[in-house]
Enzyme design. Structure first.
Site, short mmCIF file in Angstrom:
data_model
loop_
_atom_site.label_atom_id
_atom_site.label_comp_id
_atom_site.label_asym_id
_atom_site.label_seq_id
_atom_site.Cartn_x
_atom_site.Cartn_y
_atom_site.Cartn_z
NE ARG A 36 -4.24 -1.43 0.09
CZ ARG A 36 -5.35 -1.42 0.82
NH1 ARG A 36 -5.55 -0.45 1.68
NH2 ARG A 36 -6.24 -2.35 0.67
NE ARG A 49 -9.94 7.19 -3.52
CZ ARG A 49 -11.14 7.59 -3.17
NH1 ARG A 49 -11.76 8.50 -3.89
NH2 ARG A 49 -11.74 7.09 -2.12
CG ASP A 85 -8.72 -3.69 -4.32
OD1 ASP A 85 -8.20 -2.98 -3.44
OD2 ASP A 85 -9.41 -4.69 -4.05
O1 CP3 Z 1 0.45 0.45 -3.45
C1 CP3 Z 1 -0.38 -0.45 -3.38
O2 CP3 Z 1 -0.23 -1.47 -2.69
C2 CP3 Z 1 -1.66 -0.20 -4.13
C3 CP3 Z 1 -2.35 -1.33 -4.76
C4 CP3 Z 1 -3.28 -2.14 -3.87
C5 CP3 Z 1 -4.53 -1.73 -3.33
N1 CP3 Z 1 -5.13 -2.80 -2.76
C6 CP3 Z 1 -5.10 -0.37 -3.42
C7 CP3 Z 1 -6.21 0.02 -2.51
C8 CP3 Z 1 -3.10 -3.47 -3.53
C9 CP3 Z 1 -1.89 -4.37 -3.79
C10 CP3 Z 1 -4.30 -3.88 -2.84
C11 CP3 Z 1 -4.52 -5.26 -2.41
C12 CP3 Z 1 -5.71 -5.56 -1.59
N2 CP3 Z 1 -6.98 -5.04 -1.67
C13 CP3 Z 1 -5.75 -6.58 -0.60
C14 CP3 Z 1 -4.58 -7.47 -0.25
C15 CP3 Z 1 -3.62 -6.78 0.66
C16 CP3 Z 1 -4.14 -6.59 2.05
O3 CP3 Z 1 -4.26 -5.42 2.44
O4 CP3 Z 1 -4.41 -7.57 2.72
C17 CP3 Z 1 -7.04 -6.60 -0.05
C18 CP3 Z 1 -7.53 -7.51 1.06
C19 CP3 Z 1 -7.81 -5.63 -0.74
C20 CP3 Z 1 -9.26 -5.35 -0.55
C21 CP3 Z 1 -9.53 -3.95 -0.18
N3 CP3 Z 1 -9.31 -2.87 -1.01
C22 CP3 Z 1 -10.06 -3.47 1.04
C23 CP3 Z 1 -10.43 -4.33 2.22
C24 CP3 Z 1 -10.16 -2.09 0.90
C25 CP3 Z 1 -10.81 -1.15 1.91
C26 CP3 Z 1 -9.91 -0.88 3.03
C27 CP3 Z 1 -9.16 0.38 2.81
O5 CP3 Z 1 -7.97 0.41 3.09
O6 CP3 Z 1 -9.82 1.35 2.41
C28 CP3 Z 1 -9.64 -1.72 -0.36
C29 CP3 Z 1 -9.51 -0.35 -0.91
C30 CP3 Z 1 -8.16 0.07 -1.40
N4 CP3 Z 1 -7.33 -0.69 -2.18
C31 CP3 Z 1 -7.56 1.34 -1.21
C32 CP3 Z 1 -6.34 1.32 -1.91
C33 CP3 Z 1 -5.36 2.44 -2.05
C34 CP3 Z 1 -8.16 2.52 -0.49
C35 CP3 Z 1 -9.24 3.06 -1.36
C36 CP3 Z 1 -9.38 4.56 -1.39
O7 CP3 Z 1 -8.55 5.27 -2.04
O8 CP3 Z 1 -10.36 5.06 -0.85
#
Ligand code: CP3
Length: 363
Positions: A36, A49, A85
């Site tokens: 992340r 965003r 994602d």
């Molecule tokens: O630099 C990076 O790592 C960005 C790429 C990335 C994202 N999600 C962007 C994201 C990656 C590799 C992921 C993987 C991901 N997504 C996982 C596996 C890694 C982990 O954390 O266990 C999982 C379980 C998800 C599912 C997911 N996506 C959730 C549960 C959420 C909501 C929680 C949160 O942090 O908001 C997301 C949203 C998400 N994915 C965001 C980002 C930057 C935040 C969204 C926003 O900008 O509002």
């Protein structure tokens, strides 16, 4: 090697610290990137965003590559991870994915029966997810010397979102489905496995240098259930995609040895495990990635540096350690601290290499 080959190699990133560490080659310092690393803790990300919602950002290959580049440039990390994602493929399967403000992901059409599994749509990855492949190509065009990680959710973690309809604490619906309807669960896992293989192969073809399989919630399972219901599928994915791979989970300390049987090049380790013990369990023929607690970034510099030192001592300059957090950067983290962490890993790991060489010479 003729001069053409040489310049081609120099322009690429086969000799990058990150890819060398994955090959267990000695490096002058420990490579570092952070899960992340592109996200809401960054001012530049929040600015993007303000104009687009999260899913639209993922779908926009130009903006997705841009935020991937921003993270690499702002932090000076040794690898990029394509902005996307793990849940995006579920959109193409008709799950009704949306991100509700404050609630995280919601899937409006959860799987509760064998019939629901039958109704999942199979899709062509180029048609459904070609925009991710384009993001990969865009990043590589902009930063050709930076190794890029492509990724996908592992079948169990994806199945958990499909069955729970969102995030979960105990994964009770997922496990109940697995125990009560084993045939339908297996069918779902096979479907997700086939899709994931095609999706990862597409990212590789687009140029991703390493592929990461996120099995974030697999630590909720017993060893027995992991070996029975999950490992064969993870193994099949790793085998099918070939090339450098990272298999990642959290709370998996008790089954890292089993996870290593999936055959990935490297394994992710979280902070609940001691890094030295984890590496022994995994086997020193594999690379490891980790394992700082993301909450340490909420502390001051002294604490961050002390915890970096501890991890570097545990890995002992052994080739094949990639520094990372044990899970993603939290939203309320200061970017200053993240940058301090990356600089500290670079400086301390290089100094440690020097020290161990001097001690070696004295002996
Ligand atoms: O630099 C990076 O790592 C960005 C790429 C990335 C994202 N999600 C962007 C994201 C990656 C590799 C992921 C993987 C991901 N997504 C996982 C596996 C890694 C982990 O954390 O266990 C999982 C379980 C998800 C599912 C997911 N996506 C959730 C549960 C959420 C909501 C929680 C949160 O942090 O908001 C997301 C949203 C998400 N994915 C965001 C980002 C930057 C935040 C969204 C926003 O900008 O509002």
């Amino acid at each position: 090697m003729n001069s053409d080959q040489k310049s081609g190699r120099e322009q690429g990133c086969e000799d990058s610290l990150f890819l060398r560490a994955l090959r267990l080659e000695a490096t002058e310092r420990t490579p570092v990137w952070l899960m992340r690393q592109a996200g809401r803790y960054q001012e530049s990300y929040r600015k993007v965003r303000e104009k687009v919602d999260f899913l639209s950002l993922c779908h926009n290959s130009q903006l997705a590559a841009q935020v991937t580049v921003q993270a690499v440039d702002e932090l000076g990390v040794d690898a990029g991870i394509i902005f996307a994602d793990i849940l995006l493929p579920l959109e193409c399967m008709g799950s009704g994915l949306r991100f509700a403000k404050g609630d995280g992901p919601v899937l409006d059409n959860p799987i509760r029966s064998a019939g629901d599994v039958e109704r999942l749509q199979e899709f062509d990855v180029e048609e459904g997810l070609g925009y991710v492949f384009q993001s990969v190509r865009n990043f590589i065009a902009e930063r050709p010397t930076v190794p890029l990680i492509g990724f996908a959710g592992a079948p169990f973690t994806l199945a958990s979102y499909l069955i729970e309809g969102g995030s979960s604490r105990h994964f009770d619906k997922t496990k109940a489905f697995m125990y009560c309807q084993p045939e339908a669960f297996e069918k779902l896992m096979v479907l997700l496995t086939n899709m994931t293989i095609a999706y990862l192969q597409g990212q590789k073809q687009a140029g991703a240098h390493c592929l990461m399989l996120f099995d974030s919630w697999v630590g909720a399972l017993s060893r027995h259930d992991f070996a029975r219901h999950v490992l064969p599928h993870s193994r099949r994915i790793v085998k099918a995609v070939s090339g450098p791979t990272i298999y990642f989970g959290t709370s998996c300390g008790g089954m890292l040895d089993l996870m290593s049987e999936a055959g990935s090049t490297a394994l992710g380790v979280d902070w609940r495990s001691d890094m030295a013990a984890a590496w022994s369990a995994i086997g020193h023929d594999r690379a490891v990635m980790g394992n700082l607690d993301p909450c340490v970034l909420l502390a001051g510099r002294e604490e961050i540096a002390a915890q970096v030192d501890l991890i570097l001592q545990q890995t002992g300059a052994r080739p094949g350690h990639i520094f990372n957090l044990g899970h993603g950067i939290l939203q309320n983290t200061s970017q200053e601290n993240v940058r301090f962490l990356v600089d500290t890993v670079k400086e301390r790991s290089q100094a440690l290499r020097g020290e161990s060489r001097t001690i070696g010479m004295k002996r």
